[in-house]
Design an enzyme around this catalytic site. Structure first.
Site, PDB file in Angstrom:
ATOM      1  N   GLU A 142      -2.003   4.365  -6.762  1.00 47.28           N
ATOM      2  CA  GLU A 142      -2.872   5.549  -6.785  1.00 47.28           C
ATOM      3  C   GLU A 142      -3.522   5.713  -5.408  1.00 47.28           C
ATOM      4  O   GLU A 142      -3.913   4.738  -4.780  1.00 47.28           O
ATOM      5  CB  GLU A 142      -3.961   5.355  -7.854  1.00 47.28           C
ATOM      6  CG  GLU A 142      -4.868   6.566  -8.009  1.00 47.28           C
ATOM      7  CD  GLU A 142      -5.953   6.390  -9.073  1.00 47.28           C
ATOM      8  OE1 GLU A 142      -6.295   5.230  -9.405  1.00 47.28           O
ATOM      9  OE2 GLU A 142      -6.456   7.401  -9.573  1.00 47.28           O
TER      10      GLU A 142
ATOM     11  N   LYS B 270      -3.664  14.089 -12.438  1.00 51.19           N
ATOM     12  CA  LYS B 270      -4.460  13.250 -13.345  1.00 51.19           C
ATOM     13  C   LYS B 270      -5.249  14.135 -14.318  1.00 51.19           C
ATOM     14  O   LYS B 270      -5.962  15.057 -13.887  1.00 51.19           O
ATOM     15  CB  LYS B 270      -5.403  12.393 -12.508  1.00 51.19           C
ATOM     16  CG  LYS B 270      -6.134  11.311 -13.268  1.00 51.19           C
ATOM     17  CD  LYS B 270      -6.969  10.527 -12.257  1.00 51.19           C
ATOM     18  CE  LYS B 270      -7.562   9.261 -12.789  1.00 51.19           C
ATOM     19  NZ  LYS B 270      -8.250   8.519 -11.708  1.00 51.19           N
TER      20      LYS B 270
ATOM     21  N   CYS C 172      -3.822   6.151 -13.720  1.00 50.31           N
ATOM     22  CA  CYS C 172      -4.963   5.260 -13.917  1.00 50.31           C
ATOM     23  C   CYS C 172      -5.762   5.509 -15.197  1.00 50.31           C
ATOM     24  O   CYS C 172      -5.334   5.129 -16.268  1.00 50.31           O
ATOM     25  CB  CYS C 172      -5.852   5.313 -12.672  1.00 50.31           C
ATOM     26  SG  CYS C 172      -6.864   3.826 -12.501  1.00 50.31           S
TER      27      CYS C 172
HETATM   28  O1  AKG Z   1     -10.269   3.047 -16.458  1.00 47.98           O
HETATM   29  C1  AKG Z   1     -10.714   2.282 -15.601  1.00 47.98           C
HETATM   30  O2  AKG Z   1     -11.392   1.310 -15.895  1.00 47.98           O
HETATM   31  C2  AKG Z   1     -10.425   2.492 -14.167  1.00 47.98           C
HETATM   32  C3  AKG Z   1      -9.899   3.862 -13.906  1.00 47.98           C
HETATM   33  C4  AKG Z   1      -9.760   4.159 -12.474  1.00 47.98           C
HETATM   34  O3  AKG Z   1     -10.054   3.370 -11.636  1.00 47.98           O
HETATM   35  C5  AKG Z   1      -9.187   5.428 -12.058  1.00 47.98           C
HETATM   36  O4  AKG Z   1      -8.975   6.306 -12.885  1.00 47.98           O
HETATM   37  O5  AKG Z   1      -8.913   5.569 -10.877  1.00 47.98           O
END
Ligand code: AKG
Length: 275
Positions: free
Chosen positions: A44, A113, A154
């Site tokens: 990411e 996202k 993510c």
């Molecule tokens: O869900 C999480 O704990 C981390 C999510 C995250 O870091 C993101 O979405 O970039």
């Protein structure tokens, strides 16, 4: 259909200097491709530190410089490339976007996202992605010569409905470019990748930046590949490195025959539908 292929994941430190980050990604992609990878995944925000205030100045449109370099290397190395994610700008709005290229350089997937990472954990991580980013609205599944693959980013992994939708579309693997942190990583990272794998009987893949304590947001690292039985096939630590191994999509069918939960879904009683 060929169902076996070599998957490569790149866990790298994402420099504040975009050209260094993109150059490093290209070097790693080349090495994995030279070692037989057919599909390569980046983390990411691989061309930008994961800091909300930086997303606007690093943002590029679809077809921009980073996009072009990713397309070029996919063609040169004849690989499928899930180009992590980058801040993408369109009509003045910025998204956390993953572009996917086939070995001819065609863009065969694009995921923005869907769930904004806005959290505030007591004595732990605070993050408000929606300060500078907009959410996407489309689940993403792309076709390869090996079968269909789902793509999300993510925080999207925390929403099982999204994974189920991708699986209903035929995904045999779900790839999440990701960057968990030092609060939620140790607590939930592996658990989430194994859960999404077991409840959908698919491979799950998490590709993260390596840990860099000099950045405002510290990535947990631990890039991971889980099989449809829920076993961890490979997992890195916090440093730069890569995972490279064979994936056999036959396993999805085999597990689903032996433990037929996907067939046993009671869509007459409940269902997850795209609106
Ligand atoms: O869900 C999480 O704990 C981390 C999510 C995250 O870091 C993101 O979405 O970039």
């Amino acid at each position: 259909m060929k169902e076996k292929f070599k998957l490569g994941l790149i866990q790298m430190i994402t420099s504040r200097d975009k050209s260094i980050a993109v150059g490093k990604a290209i070097e790693n992609i080349s090495q994995l491709a030279d070692n037989g990878a057919n599909l390569v995944v980046l983390p990411e925000m691989f061309n930008c530190p994961y800091e909300t205030q930086r997303f606007p100045s690093y943002a590029e449109p679809e077809g921009g410089e980073t996009w072009q370099k990713m397309q070029q290397i996919a063609i040169e190395k004849k690989i499928y490339l899930v180009a992590g994610s980058i801040p993408e700008i369109e009509a003045g709005k910025i998204y956390n976007t993953s572009f996917v290229f086939d070995p001819n350089g065609n863009q065969i997937g694009k995921h923005r996202k869907i769930h904004m990472f806005d959290i505030n954990i007591e004595n732990g991580q605070y993050f408000k992605e929606s300060e500078t980013l907009e959410a996407g609205n489309q689940p993403t599944v792309f076709e390869t010569e090996y079968g269909k693959i789902g793509l999300a980013i993510c925080y999207d992994i925390r929403f099982p409905e999204l994974a189920r939708l991708m699986v209903a579309e035929g995904a045999k693997m779900i790839i999440y470019p990701a960057a968990f942190n030092m609060t939620t990583g140790p607590a939930h990272w592996e658990l989430l990748f194994r859960s999404r794998a077991v409840d959908n009987q698919v491979f799950t893949v998490g590709c993260a930046p390596a840990r860099d304590y000099s950045l405002g947001y510290i990535s947990y690292g631990n890039s991971i590949v889980v099989d449809p039985w829920g076993d961890v096939l490979g997992r890195l630590d916090d440093t730069e490195g890569y995972l490279l191994g064979e994936i056999d999509f036959n396993e999805v069918r085999q597990i689903r025959e032996q433990l037929p939960i996907i067939r046993q879904l009671r869509n007459d009683v409940y269902s997850t539908k795209l609106k």
